[in-house]
Design a protein around this motif. Structure first.
Motif, PDB file in Angstrom:
ATOM      1  N   TRP A  42       0.821  -1.221   0.000  1.00 53.52           N
ATOM      2  CA  TRP A  42       0.000   0.000   0.000  1.00 53.52           C
ATOM      3  C   TRP A  42       0.852   1.267   0.000  1.00 53.52           C
ATOM      4  N   ILE A  43       2.082   1.165   0.482  1.00 51.27           N
ATOM      5  CA  ILE A  43       2.866   2.394   0.694  1.00 51.27           C
ATOM      6  C   ILE A  43       4.193   2.400  -0.062  1.00 51.27           C
ATOM      7  N   ASN A  44       4.417   1.421  -0.937  1.00 51.52           N
ATOM      8  CA  ASN A  44       5.764   1.281  -1.504  1.00 51.52           C
ATOM      9  C   ASN A  44       6.026   2.162  -2.723  1.00 51.52           C
ATOM     10  N   ARG A  45       5.151   3.129  -2.977  1.00 52.16           N
ATOM     11  CA  ARG A  45       5.454   4.078  -4.051  1.00 52.16           C
ATOM     12  C   ARG A  45       5.544   5.507  -3.511  1.00 52.16           C
ATOM     13  N   MET A  46       5.927   5.599  -2.259  1.00 52.25           N
ATOM     14  CA  MET A  46       6.151   6.926  -1.688  1.00 52.25           C
ATOM     15  C   MET A  46       7.440   7.541  -2.208  1.00 52.25           C
ATOM     16  N   PHE A  47       8.434   6.713  -2.498  1.00 54.47           N
ATOM     17  CA  PHE A  47       9.743   7.213  -2.919  1.00 54.47           C
ATOM     18  C   PHE A  47       9.940   7.112  -4.423  1.00 54.47           C
ATOM     19  N   PHE A  48       9.434   6.033  -5.029  1.00 52.97           N
ATOM     20  CA  PHE A  48       9.490   5.859  -6.479  1.00 52.97           C
ATOM     21  C   PHE A  48       8.061   5.673  -6.981  1.00 52.97           C
ATOM     22  N   PRO A  49       7.545   6.603  -7.756  1.00 52.42           N
ATOM     23  CA  PRO A  49       6.142   6.500  -8.188  1.00 52.42           C
ATOM     24  C   PRO A  49       5.884   5.316  -9.107  1.00 52.42           C
ATOM     25  N   GLU A  50       6.935   4.784  -9.762  1.00 47.67           N
ATOM     26  CA  GLU A  50       6.796   3.621 -10.629  1.00 47.67           C
ATOM     27  C   GLU A  50       7.585   2.453 -10.047  1.00 47.67           C
ATOM     28  N   TYR A  51       7.098   1.258 -10.313  1.00 48.89           N
ATOM     29  CA  TYR A  51       7.825   0.077  -9.870  1.00 48.89           C
ATOM     30  C   TYR A  51       9.175  -0.005 -10.586  1.00 48.89           C
ATOM     31  N   LEU A  52      10.148  -0.618  -9.920  1.00 49.51           N
ATOM     32  CA  LEU A  52      11.523  -0.626 -10.418  1.00 49.51           C
ATOM     33  C   LEU A  52      11.886  -1.928 -11.134  1.00 49.51           C
ATOM     34  N   ASP A  53      10.887  -2.622 -11.655  1.00 49.30           N
ATOM     35  CA  ASP A  53      11.178  -3.868 -12.379  1.00 49.30           C
ATOM     36  C   ASP A  53      12.125  -3.674 -13.558  1.00 49.30           C
ATOM     37  N   PRO A  54      12.027  -2.584 -14.315  1.00 47.89           N
ATOM     38  CA  PRO A  54      12.999  -2.422 -15.401  1.00 47.89           C
ATOM     39  C   PRO A  54      14.440  -2.479 -14.934  1.00 47.89           C
ATOM     40  N   VAL A  55      14.703  -1.985 -13.722  1.00 48.70           N
ATOM     41  CA  VAL A  55      16.066  -2.029 -13.185  1.00 48.70           C
ATOM     42  C   VAL A  55      16.480  -3.473 -12.931  1.00 48.70           C
ATOM     43  N   ALA A  56      15.605  -4.259 -12.281  1.00 49.37           N
ATOM     44  CA  ALA A  56      15.929  -5.653 -11.985  1.00 49.37           C
ATOM     45  C   ALA A  56      16.074  -6.463 -13.263  1.00 49.37           C
ATOM     46  N   ILE A  57      15.233  -6.205 -14.254  1.00 48.38           N
ATOM     47  CA  ILE A  57      15.329  -6.929 -15.526  1.00 48.38           C
ATOM     48  C   ILE A  57      16.681  -6.649 -16.186  1.00 48.38           C
TER      49      ILE A  57
ATOM     50  N   ILE B 188      -0.019  -8.581 -14.248  1.00 53.65           N
ATOM     51  CA  ILE B 188      -0.262  -7.594 -13.200  1.00 53.65           C
ATOM     52  C   ILE B 188      -1.229  -6.542 -13.732  1.00 53.65           C
ATOM     53  N   PRO B 189      -2.472  -6.518 -13.258  1.00 52.41           N
ATOM     54  CA  PRO B 189      -3.420  -5.513 -13.752  1.00 52.41           C
ATOM     55  C   PRO B 189      -2.902  -4.094 -13.523  1.00 52.41           C
ATOM     56  N   GLY B 190      -2.929  -3.316 -14.583  1.00 52.30           N
ATOM     57  CA  GLY B 190      -2.537  -1.912 -14.459  1.00 52.30           C
ATOM     58  C   GLY B 190      -1.057  -1.645 -14.592  1.00 52.30           C
ATOM     59  N   TYR B 191      -0.249  -2.688 -14.787  1.00 49.76           N
ATOM     60  CA  TYR B 191       1.194  -2.434 -14.927  1.00 49.76           C
ATOM     61  C   TYR B 191       1.793  -3.425 -15.917  1.00 49.76           C
ATOM     62  N   GLU B 192       2.627  -2.935 -16.798  1.00 51.43           N
ATOM     63  CA  GLU B 192       3.388  -3.769 -17.716  1.00 51.43           C
ATOM     64  C   GLU B 192       4.800  -3.227 -17.826  1.00 51.43           C
ATOM     65  N   ALA B 193       5.744  -4.126 -18.012  1.00 49.17           N
ATOM     66  CA  ALA B 193       7.121  -3.689 -18.252  1.00 49.17           C
ATOM     67  C   ALA B 193       7.199  -3.008 -19.610  1.00 49.17           C
ATOM     68  N   PRO B 194       8.155  -2.095 -19.789  1.00 44.36           N
ATOM     69  CA  PRO B 194       8.317  -1.443 -21.097  1.00 44.36           C
ATOM     70  C   PRO B 194       8.485  -2.468 -22.214  1.00 44.36           C
ATOM     71  N   ALA B 195       7.972  -2.141 -23.381  1.00 44.10           N
ATOM     72  CA  ALA B 195       7.972  -3.070 -24.515  1.00 44.10           C
ATOM     73  C   ALA B 195       9.366  -3.599 -24.863  1.00 44.10           C
ATOM     74  N   PRO B 196      10.432  -2.770 -24.857  1.00 43.76           N
ATOM     75  CA  PRO B 196      11.759  -3.326 -25.173  1.00 43.76           C
ATOM     76  C   PRO B 196      12.191  -4.426 -24.203  1.00 43.76           C
ATOM     77  N   LEU B 197      11.757  -4.338 -22.951  1.00 43.89           N
ATOM     78  CA  LEU B 197      12.112  -5.362 -21.980  1.00 43.89           C
ATOM     79  C   LEU B 197      11.237  -6.602 -22.136  1.00 43.89           C
ATOM     80  N   GLN B 198       9.972  -6.422 -22.497  1.00 49.53           N
ATOM     81  CA  GLN B 198       9.110  -7.579 -22.742  1.00 49.53           C
ATOM     82  C   GLN B 198       9.624  -8.394 -23.924  1.00 49.53           C
ATOM     83  N   ALA B 199      10.291  -7.733 -24.851  1.00 47.46           N
ATOM     84  CA  ALA B 199      10.826  -8.433 -26.022  1.00 47.46           C
ATOM     85  C   ALA B 199      11.948  -9.392 -25.656  1.00 47.46           C
ATOM     86  N   LEU B 200      12.463  -9.306 -24.426  1.00 43.40           N
ATOM     87  CA  LEU B 200      13.552 -10.193 -24.000  1.00 43.40           C
ATOM     88  C   LEU B 200      13.076 -11.607 -23.699  1.00 43.40           C
ATOM     89  N   VAL B 201      11.752 -11.810 -23.576  1.00 41.90           N
ATOM     90  CA  VAL B 201      11.239 -13.130 -23.194  1.00 41.90           C
ATOM     91  C   VAL B 201      10.144 -13.553 -24.159  1.00 41.90           C
TER      92      VAL B 201
END
Length: 317
Positions: free
Chosen positions: A85-100, A187-200
């Protein structure tokens, strides 16, 4: 005021107050009902303090003594859910692109996608999903065994597990990463950027693993109980190895089977596509760092038991 506090109490109250302070100072439009969350944290602080004071005043009451040791376990679910509920106080977007990108840089491919695609066999997938599901039995099983065996060992277990959980939860609040499911439009409402989705490959799952009962059980648990953004570090990995530590310490009969199961679980987090490989590696690093640190802090507040002295045999004159 805190003379009856032990290590786990300082850790729990400290986490409770710190998260409340973060909500107060950094809440934004992504933080639902932040005032209500502050009220919950204040109520928890007072309830925990009252429980500790009452248990100290009535040490002969067995139920109070049990609740005094067990209460952190009752808070894990709320604290975990709250991170989502509170994990976007510091980063408004999820950081999955970084982990990918980290996984791509380390391995040259996406392990969370290629692992299952390379080995889509039902018996193997069920082994990994069963190992992943065994996490809940590791925590509950070791805890109950130590509760039955020795209350001091149980207190040690709850203290260290709570310490590891709390620091993982803080990481989820600060570094929100959902996991490889974002690559498969799950994940409803969220998708990784298209260039990263192309990796799989874009097929969600090979047909084999989907037929297994453990696949269905774990998928249900994730749909119902998972908090979005709670992937880095993998608490499944960190806590599983924490329970293994206690098997080696107090339950030697199960230590090696337990360690093998934890190893399977570590690989399963990636095979089952719930964590990036860097999440699992971070979970291992978390266990390696926090278990000795937590022990050091625990025994600062809880002196080690004195060694049992062996009396010299009495030799008749």
């Amino acid at each position: 005021m805190t003379r009856h506090y032990k290590f786990v109490d300082y850790a729990t109250q400290g986490y409770n107050v710190l998260v409340a302070a973060l909500i107060l100072l950094f809440h934004n439009h992504t933080t639902p009902n932040w005032g209500g969350l502050l009220a919950v944290h204040a109520a928890l602080f007072l309830m925990i303090h009252g429980l500790l004071a009452r248990a100290a005043a009535r040490p002969s009451q067995k139920f109070l003594d049990f609740l005094r040791q067990f209460y952190p376990v009752l808070l894990y679910t709320f604290f975990f859910a709250e991170t989502g509920w509170i994990n976007r106080m510091f980063f408004p977007e999820y950081l999955d692109p970084v982990a990918i990108r980290w996984d791509q840089a380390l391995f040259g491919f996406q392990p969370a996608a290629r692992f299952m695609d390379a080995l889509p066999w039902l018996p193997l997938s069920e082994l990994f999903y069963a190992a992943y599901f065994s996490y809940y039995f590791m925590v509950a099983g070791v805890g109950l065994a130590l509760l039955y065996r020795n209350r001091r060992q149980f207190s040690h277990f709850v203290s260290l597990v709570s310490f590891v959980f709390y620091l993982c939860y803080l990481a989820y609040i600060a570094v929100p990463i959902i996991g490889p499911r974002v690559l498969y439009h799950e994940i409803p409402g969220y998708e990784a950027p298209a260039p990263l989705q192309a990796l799989v490959p874009q097929d969600s799952f090979p047909p084999g693993p989907q037929a297994g009962p453990f696949f269905q059980i774990v998928s249900f648990l994730y749909r119902v109980f998972e908090a979005p953004g709670a992937a880095f570090p993998s608490s499944h990995v960190a806590i599983a190895w924490c329970t293994v530590y206690f098997s080696f310490l107090y339950l030697p009969r199960i230590r090696w089977p337990h360690a093998v199961l934890a190893l399977l679980l570590t690989f399963a987090t990636v095979y089952c596509r719930y964590h990036y490989a860097v999440d699992a590696l971070a979970g291992l690093a978390t266990a390696l760092l926090l278990i000795p640190l937590g022990n050091r802090l625990y025994f600062h507040f809880e002196p080690r038991p004195a060694p049992v002295r062996r009396e010299a045999p009495i030799i008749p004159a």
